[in-house]
Write a protein that holds these residues in place. Structure first.
Motif, mmCIF file in Angstrom:
data_model
loop_
_atom_site.group_PDB
_atom_site.id
_atom_site.type_symbol
_atom_site.label_atom_id
_atom_site.label_comp_id
_atom_site.label_asym_id
_atom_site.label_seq_id
_atom_site.Cartn_x
_atom_site.Cartn_y
_atom_site.Cartn_z
ATOM 1 N N THR A 102 0.832 -1.199 0.000
ATOM 2 C CA THR A 102 0.000 0.000 0.000
ATOM 3 C C THR A 102 0.864 1.244 0.000
ATOM 4 N N ALA A 103 1.907 1.242 0.825
ATOM 5 C CA ALA A 103 2.799 2.403 0.874
ATOM 6 C C ALA A 103 3.477 2.609 -0.476
ATOM 7 N N ALA A 104 3.904 1.513 -1.115
ATOM 8 C CA ALA A 104 4.547 1.625 -2.425
ATOM 9 C C ALA A 104 3.553 2.124 -3.467
ATOM 10 N N SER A 105 2.315 1.649 -3.400
ATOM 11 C CA SER A 105 1.293 2.097 -4.349
ATOM 12 C C SER A 105 1.002 3.580 -4.175
ATOM 13 N N GLU A 106 0.904 4.022 -2.924
ATOM 14 C CA GLU A 106 0.645 5.439 -2.664
ATOM 15 C C GLU A 106 1.818 6.288 -3.133
ATOM 16 N N ALA A 107 3.038 5.813 -2.915
ATOM 17 C CA ALA A 107 4.212 6.564 -3.362
ATOM 18 C C ALA A 107 4.228 6.674 -4.882
ATOM 19 N N THR A 108 3.845 5.610 -5.568
ATOM 20 C CA THR A 108 3.785 5.633 -7.030
ATOM 21 C C THR A 108 2.747 6.642 -7.493
ATOM 22 N N LEU A 109 1.604 6.662 -6.823
ATOM 23 C CA LEU A 109 0.561 7.614 -7.201
ATOM 24 C C LEU A 109 1.008 9.056 -6.974
ATOM 25 N N LEU A 110 1.780 9.296 -5.935
ATOM 26 C CA LEU A 110 2.230 10.652 -5.654
ATOM 27 C C LEU A 110 3.226 11.159 -6.691
ATOM 28 N N GLU A 111 3.857 10.244 -7.429
ATOM 29 C CA GLU A 111 4.810 10.651 -8.458
ATOM 30 C C GLU A 111 4.119 11.283 -9.657
ATOM 31 N N PHE A 112 2.838 10.954 -9.874
ATOM 32 C CA PHE A 112 2.115 11.502 -11.015
ATOM 33 C C PHE A 112 1.612 12.896 -10.675
ATOM 34 N N PRO A 113 1.835 13.849 -11.569
ATOM 35 C CA PRO A 113 1.334 15.194 -11.291
ATOM 36 C C PRO A 113 -0.192 15.216 -11.418
ATOM 37 N N ALA A 114 -0.796 16.134 -10.739
ATOM 38 C CA ALA A 114 -2.249 16.266 -10.810
ATOM 39 C C ALA A 114 -2.623 16.763 -12.204
ATOM 40 N N ASP A 115 -3.660 16.179 -12.770
ATOM 41 C CA ASP A 115 -4.104 16.565 -14.102
ATOM 42 C C ASP A 115 -5.072 17.737 -14.065
ATOM 43 N N ASP A 116 -5.527 18.090 -12.895
ATOM 44 C CA ASP A 116 -6.484 19.181 -12.786
ATOM 45 C C ASP A 116 -5.802 20.502 -13.108
ATOM 46 N N PRO A 117 -6.316 21.222 -14.104
ATOM 47 C CA PRO A 117 -5.709 22.518 -14.420
ATOM 48 C C PRO A 117 -6.067 23.533 -13.342
ATOM 49 N N ASP A 118 -5.170 24.474 -13.136
ATOM 50 C CA ASP A 118 -5.465 25.508 -12.148
ATOM 51 C C ASP A 118 -6.460 26.499 -12.753
ATOM 52 N N PRO A 119 -7.109 27.308 -11.945
ATOM 53 C CA PRO A 119 -8.141 28.229 -12.441
ATOM 54 C C PRO A 119 -7.628 29.191 -13.523
ATOM 55 N N GLU A 120 -6.387 29.600 -13.408
ATOM 56 C CA GLU A 120 -5.825 30.512 -14.408
ATOM 57 C C GLU A 120 -5.760 29.841 -15.782
ATOM 58 N N ARG A 121 -5.321 28.584 -15.802
ATOM 59 C CA ARG A 121 -5.238 27.860 -17.076
ATOM 60 C C ARG A 121 -6.626 27.622 -17.659
ATOM 61 N N VAL A 122 -7.606 27.370 -16.799
ATOM 62 C CA VAL A 122 -8.976 27.170 -17.267
ATOM 63 C C VAL A 122 -9.482 28.453 -17.922
ATOM 64 N N ALA A 123 -9.231 29.582 -17.278
ATOM 65 C CA ALA A 123 -9.678 30.867 -17.820
ATOM 66 C C ALA A 123 -8.987 31.169 -19.149
ATOM 67 N N LEU A 124 -7.668 30.898 -19.232
ATOM 68 C CA LEU A 124 -6.935 31.134 -20.480
ATOM 69 C C LEU A 124 -7.450 30.238 -21.598
ATOM 70 N N ALA A 125 -7.709 28.978 -21.287
ATOM 71 C CA ALA A 125 -8.203 28.043 -22.302
ATOM 72 C C ALA A 125 -9.592 28.460 -22.774
ATOM 73 N N SER A 126 -10.427 28.885 -21.859
ATOM 74 C CA SER A 126 -11.772 29.330 -22.220
ATOM 75 C C SER A 126 -11.704 30.565 -23.117
ATOM 76 N N ASN A 127 -10.824 31.491 -22.785
ATOM 77 C CA ASN A 127 -10.635 32.700 -23.576
ATOM 78 C C ASN A 127 -10.122 32.349 -24.973
ATOM 79 N N GLU A 128 -9.163 31.435 -25.040
ATOM 80 C CA GLU A 128 -8.613 31.031 -26.330
ATOM 81 C C GLU A 128 -9.674 30.329 -27.181
ATOM 82 N N MET A 129 -10.531 29.521 -26.547
ATOM 83 C CA MET A 129 -11.593 28.844 -27.277
ATOM 84 C C MET A 129 -12.582 29.863 -27.848
ATOM 85 N N ASP A 130 -12.923 30.863 -27.056
ATOM 86 C CA ASP A 130 -13.829 31.915 -27.541
ATOM 87 C C ASP A 130 -13.215 32.640 -28.741
ATOM 88 N N ARG A 131 -11.928 32.943 -28.653
ATOM 89 C CA ARG A 131 -11.240 33.621 -29.765
ATOM 90 C C ARG A 131 -11.213 32.737 -31.005
#
Length: 194
Positions: A102-131
């Motif tokens: 379990t500890a090894a599995s959790e450590a492996t999972l922590l190595e992957f970066p979060a895929d959730d974009p931050d609010p700034e990136r969401v706003a930029l992507a939305s703006n770019e899509m509108d353009r």
């Protein structure tokens, strides 16, 4: 305890456990027979000790598997006590192994970066899509329809040419003009050639 008096069970059962001596079947075979004969008693005691009937069943199963491999076991004074202690040790080994996994599995999972974009990136992507949509709607109608057929509908250039009654080269030119215009409006560099 005097000589001739039966051995007492150290597991607290208070019942006499006849000693097993070196004569007769191998100790592993005698332990297997004792496991079958004492299974329900051992299961109850282990369930209480481990606080889980499932863990007790797993421990007794592991003990059975280990005994089937005929390990080197010397003379036994108390087969039931030996089986009880063996099952407790196997349950502890299983818990440690599962904790490490379990500890090894959790450590492996922590190595992957979060895929959730931050609010700034969401706003930029939305703006770019509108353009991009606004720029797409400024294209001439036929060019926009050819572009959408290629990139939205994933049609081949030959399919588009047949659909619009154009030569393949005309479709290529219209796509190139549309892509160049959209890149310029969106300030994107030209895609590398494949």
């Amino acid at each position: 305890m005097t000589e001739g008096e039966p051995a007492r069970n150290p597991d607290g059962a208070g019942e006499a456990d006849p000693p097993v001596e070196g004569s007769g079947p191998a100790p592993a075979a005698r332990l297997l027979a004792a496991l079958e004969a004492e299974y329900s008693h051992l299961l109850d005691r282990l369930s209480s000790h481990l606080r889980s009937r499932e863990a007790a069943e797993d421990a007794l199963h592991d003990a059975y598997i280990k005994l089937r491999a005929e390990p080197n076991i010397g003379d036994l004074r108390s087969p039931r006590s030996y089986l009880y202690r063996m099952a407790i040790n196997l349950a502890a080994n299983r818990r440690r192994r599962e904790r490490r996994m379990t500890a090894a599995s959790e450590a492996t999972l922590l190595e992957f970066p979060a895929d959730d974009p931050d609010p700034e990136r969401v706003a930029l992507a939305s703006n770019e899509m509108d353009r991009a949509l606004a720029a797409l709607h400024t294209l001439p109608s036929k060019r926009r329809m050819i572009f959408l057929a290629r990139w939205r509908d994933e049609k081949s250039q030959a399919e588009i040419a047949a659909e619009f009654g154009l030569h393949l080269r005309s479709v290529q030119k219209e796509l190139s003009k549309a892509e160049t215009y959209l890149r310029r409006v969106l300030r994107r560099p030209k895609r590398p050639s494949r």
